[in-house]
Design an enzyme around this catalytic site. Structure first.
Site, PDB file in Angstrom:
ATOM      1  N   GLU A  63      -7.932  12.723 -38.175  1.00  0.00           N
ATOM      2  CA  GLU A  63      -7.205  11.623 -38.819  1.00  0.00           C
ATOM      3  C   GLU A  63      -8.164  10.624 -39.453  1.00  0.00           C
ATOM      4  O   GLU A  63      -7.937  10.132 -40.560  1.00  0.00           O
ATOM      5  CB  GLU A  63      -6.289  10.911 -37.822  1.00  0.00           C
ATOM      6  CG  GLU A  63      -5.573   9.724 -38.424  1.00  0.00           C
ATOM      7  CD  GLU A  63      -4.072   9.774 -38.327  1.00  0.00           C
ATOM      8  OE1 GLU A  63      -3.438   8.963 -39.017  1.00  0.00           O
ATOM      9  OE2 GLU A  63      -3.530  10.602 -37.590  1.00  0.00           O
ATOM     10  N   GLY A  83      -1.581   7.860 -42.266  1.00  0.00           N
ATOM     11  CA  GLY A  83      -1.385   9.223 -41.789  1.00  0.00           C
ATOM     12  C   GLY A  83       0.047   9.421 -41.327  1.00  0.00           C
ATOM     13  O   GLY A  83       0.584   8.596 -40.591  1.00  0.00           O
ATOM     14  N   HIS A  90      -7.064  24.101 -31.596  1.00  0.00           N
ATOM     15  CA  HIS A  90      -8.295  24.064 -30.816  1.00  0.00           C
ATOM     16  C   HIS A  90      -8.720  25.498 -30.548  1.00  0.00           C
ATOM     17  O   HIS A  90      -8.015  26.254 -29.886  1.00  0.00           O
ATOM     18  CB  HIS A  90      -8.074  23.273 -29.528  1.00  0.00           C
ATOM     19  CG  HIS A  90      -7.488  21.924 -29.791  1.00  0.00           C
ATOM     20  ND1 HIS A  90      -8.200  20.913 -30.419  1.00  0.00           N
ATOM     21  CD2 HIS A  90      -6.254  21.424 -29.568  1.00  0.00           C
ATOM     22  CE1 HIS A  90      -7.424  19.857 -30.539  1.00  0.00           C
ATOM     23  NE2 HIS A  90      -6.242  20.140 -30.039  1.00  0.00           N
ATOM     24  N   HIS A 107      -4.927  18.328 -51.544  1.00  0.00           N
ATOM     25  CA  HIS A 107      -3.928  17.823 -52.492  1.00  0.00           C
ATOM     26  C   HIS A 107      -4.127  16.316 -52.589  1.00  0.00           C
ATOM     27  O   HIS A 107      -4.192  15.628 -51.571  1.00  0.00           O
ATOM     28  CB  HIS A 107      -2.515  18.137 -51.997  1.00  0.00           C
ATOM     29  CG  HIS A 107      -1.442  17.405 -52.737  1.00  0.00           C
ATOM     30  ND1 HIS A 107      -1.056  17.739 -54.019  1.00  0.00           N
ATOM     31  CD2 HIS A 107      -0.680  16.347 -52.376  1.00  0.00           C
ATOM     32  CE1 HIS A 107      -0.091  16.910 -54.404  1.00  0.00           C
ATOM     33  NE2 HIS A 107       0.150  16.055 -53.429  1.00  0.00           N
ATOM     34  N   GLY A 109      -2.113  13.800 -54.556  1.00  0.00           N
ATOM     35  CA  GLY A 109      -1.031  13.322 -55.405  1.00  0.00           C
ATOM     36  C   GLY A 109      -0.983  11.809 -55.438  1.00  0.00           C
ATOM     37  O   GLY A 109      -1.761  11.122 -54.773  1.00  0.00           O
ATOM     38  N   SER A 110      -0.036  11.278 -56.182  1.00  0.00           N
ATOM     39  CA  SER A 110       0.080   9.821 -56.289  1.00  0.00           C
ATOM     40  C   SER A 110       0.654   9.198 -55.018  1.00  0.00           C
ATOM     41  O   SER A 110       0.386   8.040 -54.726  1.00  0.00           O
ATOM     42  CB  SER A 110       0.937   9.438 -57.494  1.00  0.00           C
ATOM     43  OG  SER A 110       2.240   9.961 -57.359  1.00  0.00           O
ATOM     44  N   ARG A 111       1.411   9.962 -54.230  1.00  0.00           N
ATOM     45  CA  ARG A 111       2.029   9.420 -53.014  1.00  0.00           C
ATOM     46  C   ARG A 111       1.639  10.150 -51.734  1.00  0.00           C
ATOM     47  O   ARG A 111       1.872   9.634 -50.650  1.00  0.00           O
ATOM     48  CB  ARG A 111       3.552   9.406 -53.142  1.00  0.00           C
ATOM     49  CG  ARG A 111       4.046   8.405 -54.155  1.00  0.00           C
ATOM     50  CD  ARG A 111       3.808   6.962 -53.664  1.00  0.00           C
ATOM     51  NE  ARG A 111       3.779   6.036 -54.774  1.00  0.00           N
ATOM     52  CZ  ARG A 111       2.803   5.177 -55.021  1.00  0.00           C
ATOM     53  NH1 ARG A 111       1.756   5.102 -54.261  1.00  0.00           N
ATOM     54  NH2 ARG A 111       2.862   4.374 -56.042  1.00  0.00           N
TER      55      ARG A 111
END
Length: 141
Positions: A63, A83, A90, A107, A109-111
């Site tokens: 993360e 996130g 694992h 990826h 992207g804009s969002r």
């Protein structure tokens, strides 16, 4: 594909000050156009009760590296990365030393951003964990 802003590693590592990243001693050690590399020690801070690297520590590293990367793809004065989904498989155990995570943007992207992160035992290069992080890019309020 968007390219990550190239900034000094010290600037990236300052983002982790006074956070879990600092407590677990996660450090960004390399920055590329579409990837980040970070390290984390395997010690009392990151162990589970049986003395192995805790899966939650691996998930935190996944993360963290994805979130760090997403901050380098957006305008932080207008947007923030959050996130929203993480998975981790694992594959192996490690009891000491350190791990190296390589996070690559899949990826941008804009969002939404998707990061693939592989974690390796630094001592022998063995794959320890592989995961994906989905990051939502939300307007700053």
């Amino acid at each position: 594909m968007k390219k990550l802003k190239q900034v000094p590693l010290e600037q990236i590592n300052l983002m982790g000050k006074n956070t879990m990243m600092e407590h677990l001693d996660m450090k960004c050690v390399e920055l590329g156009e579409d990837y980040l590399v970070a390290t984390m020690p395997v010690d009392h801070r990151t162990h589970q009760p049986m003395g192995l690297l805790h899966g939650g520590a691996s998930a935190a590293l996944i993360e963290s590296i994805g979130s760090m990367g997403s901050t380098l793809l957006i305008d932080l004065s207008k947007e923030v990365p959050v996130g929203i989904e993480i998975n981790a498989n694992h594959i192996g155990g490690v009891t000491d030393g350190s791990v190296k995570a390589i996070g690559k943007i899949v990826h941008a992207g804009s969002r939404t951003h998707i990061w693939q992160v592989d974690i390796f035992d630094e001592a022998n290069g063995r794959l320890i964990c592989t995961g994906r992080l989905t990051v939502m890019i939300v307007p700053r309020s």
